[in-house]
Design a protein around this motif. Structure first.
Motif, short mmCIF file in Angstrom:
data_model
loop_
_atom_site.label_atom_id
_atom_site.label_comp_id
_atom_site.label_asym_id
_atom_site.label_seq_id
_atom_site.Cartn_x
_atom_site.Cartn_y
_atom_site.Cartn_z
N MET A 177 1.13 4.58 1.51
CA MET A 177 2.30 3.81 1.80
C MET A 177 2.70 3.07 0.52
N SER A 178 4.00 3.00 0.31
CA SER A 178 4.55 2.26 -0.82
C SER A 178 5.45 1.16 -0.26
N ILE A 179 5.29 -0.06 -0.76
CA ILE A 179 6.06 -1.20 -0.26
C ILE A 179 6.73 -1.89 -1.44
N GLU A 180 8.02 -2.20 -1.27
CA GLU A 180 8.77 -2.91 -2.30
C GLU A 180 9.68 -3.93 -1.65
N LYS A 181 10.00 -4.97 -2.41
CA LYS A 181 11.05 -5.90 -1.99
C LYS A 181 12.34 -5.42 -2.62
N TYR A 182 13.41 -5.46 -1.83
CA TYR A 182 14.70 -4.97 -2.31
C TYR A 182 15.82 -5.77 -1.64
N ARG A 183 16.55 -6.55 -2.44
CA ARG A 183 17.69 -7.32 -1.97
C ARG A 183 17.35 -8.22 -0.77
N GLY A 184 16.16 -8.79 -0.76
CA GLY A 184 15.75 -9.67 0.32
C GLY A 184 15.11 -8.97 1.51
N TYR A 185 14.96 -7.67 1.44
CA TYR A 185 14.35 -6.87 2.50
C TYR A 185 13.03 -6.30 1.99
N VAL A 186 12.21 -5.86 2.90
CA VAL A 186 11.01 -5.10 2.55
C VAL A 186 11.30 -3.65 2.88
N VAL A 187 11.16 -2.79 1.89
CA VAL A 187 11.36 -1.36 2.11
C VAL A 187 10.02 -0.66 1.94
N GLU A 188 9.74 0.26 2.85
CA GLU A 188 8.45 0.95 2.85
C GLU A 188 8.67 2.45 2.86
N GLY A 189 7.82 3.14 2.15
CA GLY A 189 7.85 4.59 2.12
C GLY A 189 6.50 5.14 2.55
N PHE A 190 6.54 6.07 3.47
CA PHE A 190 5.33 6.68 4.00
C PHE A 190 5.31 8.17 3.68
N ALA A 191 4.14 8.70 3.43
CA ALA A 191 3.94 10.13 3.22
C ALA A 191 2.90 10.59 4.23
N LYS A 192 3.35 11.32 5.21
CA LYS A 192 2.46 11.78 6.29
C LYS A 192 2.03 13.22 6.00
N PRO A 193 0.72 13.46 5.88
CA PRO A 193 0.25 14.83 5.63
C PRO A 193 0.55 15.73 6.82
N VAL A 194 0.99 16.93 6.52
CA VAL A 194 1.26 17.94 7.54
C VAL A 194 0.65 19.27 7.08
N GLU A 195 0.78 20.28 7.91
CA GLU A 195 0.20 21.59 7.60
C GLU A 195 0.68 22.14 6.27
N GLY A 196 -0.15 22.94 5.67
CA GLY A 196 0.22 23.63 4.45
C GLY A 196 0.17 22.75 3.21
N GLU A 239 5.37 14.78 4.84
CA GLU A 239 6.67 14.37 5.38
C GLU A 239 6.96 12.94 4.91
N SER A 240 8.19 12.69 4.53
CA SER A 240 8.56 11.34 4.09
C SER A 240 9.27 10.61 5.22
N LEU A 241 8.88 9.35 5.40
CA LEU A 241 9.47 8.47 6.42
C LEU A 241 9.65 7.09 5.82
N GLY A 242 10.74 6.42 6.16
CA GLY A 242 11.01 5.11 5.60
C GLY A 242 11.17 4.04 6.66
N ARG A 243 11.03 2.79 6.22
CA ARG A 243 11.20 1.64 7.12
C ARG A 243 11.83 0.50 6.32
N VAL A 244 12.70 -0.24 7.01
CA VAL A 244 13.33 -1.43 6.43
C VAL A 244 13.02 -2.60 7.35
N SER A 245 12.57 -3.72 6.78
CA SER A 245 12.31 -4.91 7.59
C SER A 245 12.73 -6.15 6.82
N ARG A 246 12.87 -7.23 7.58
CA ARG A 246 13.21 -8.52 7.01
C ARG A 246 12.62 -9.59 7.90
#
Length: 70
Positions: free
Chosen positions: A1-20, A24-31
């Motif tokens: 997981m990668s977490i950064e602050k951006y314009r007053g929000y917390v942005v997160e990036g996830f990398a979920k292992p899958v077959e082969g 898969e990339s998935l994101g989240r925004v929180s405040r």
């Protein structure tokens, strides 16, 4: 997981292992500890870091649309 602050929000990036050996990339925004948005699977990447980077990009773009919805 990668977490950064951006314009007053917390942005997160996830990398979920899958077959082969792909990730898969998935994101989240929180405040203030409240989740504002979570992505569906954005894309599949061959490298873990690329999947996280794509998810962070999505989250930053989401914040940009929230802050300047033109």
């Amino acid at each position: 997981m990668s977490i950064e602050k951006y314009r007053g929000y917390v942005v997160e990036g996830f990398a979920k292992p899958v077959e082969g050996g792909m990730f898969e990339s998935l994101g989240r925004v929180s405040r203030d500890d409240n989740v504002i948005a979570e992505s569906d699977v954005l894309e599949s990447c061959a490298r873990y870091g690329d999947a996280q980077a794509r998810a962070i990009q999505w989250a930053q773009e989401y914040v940009d649309r929230l802050e300047d919805p033109r």
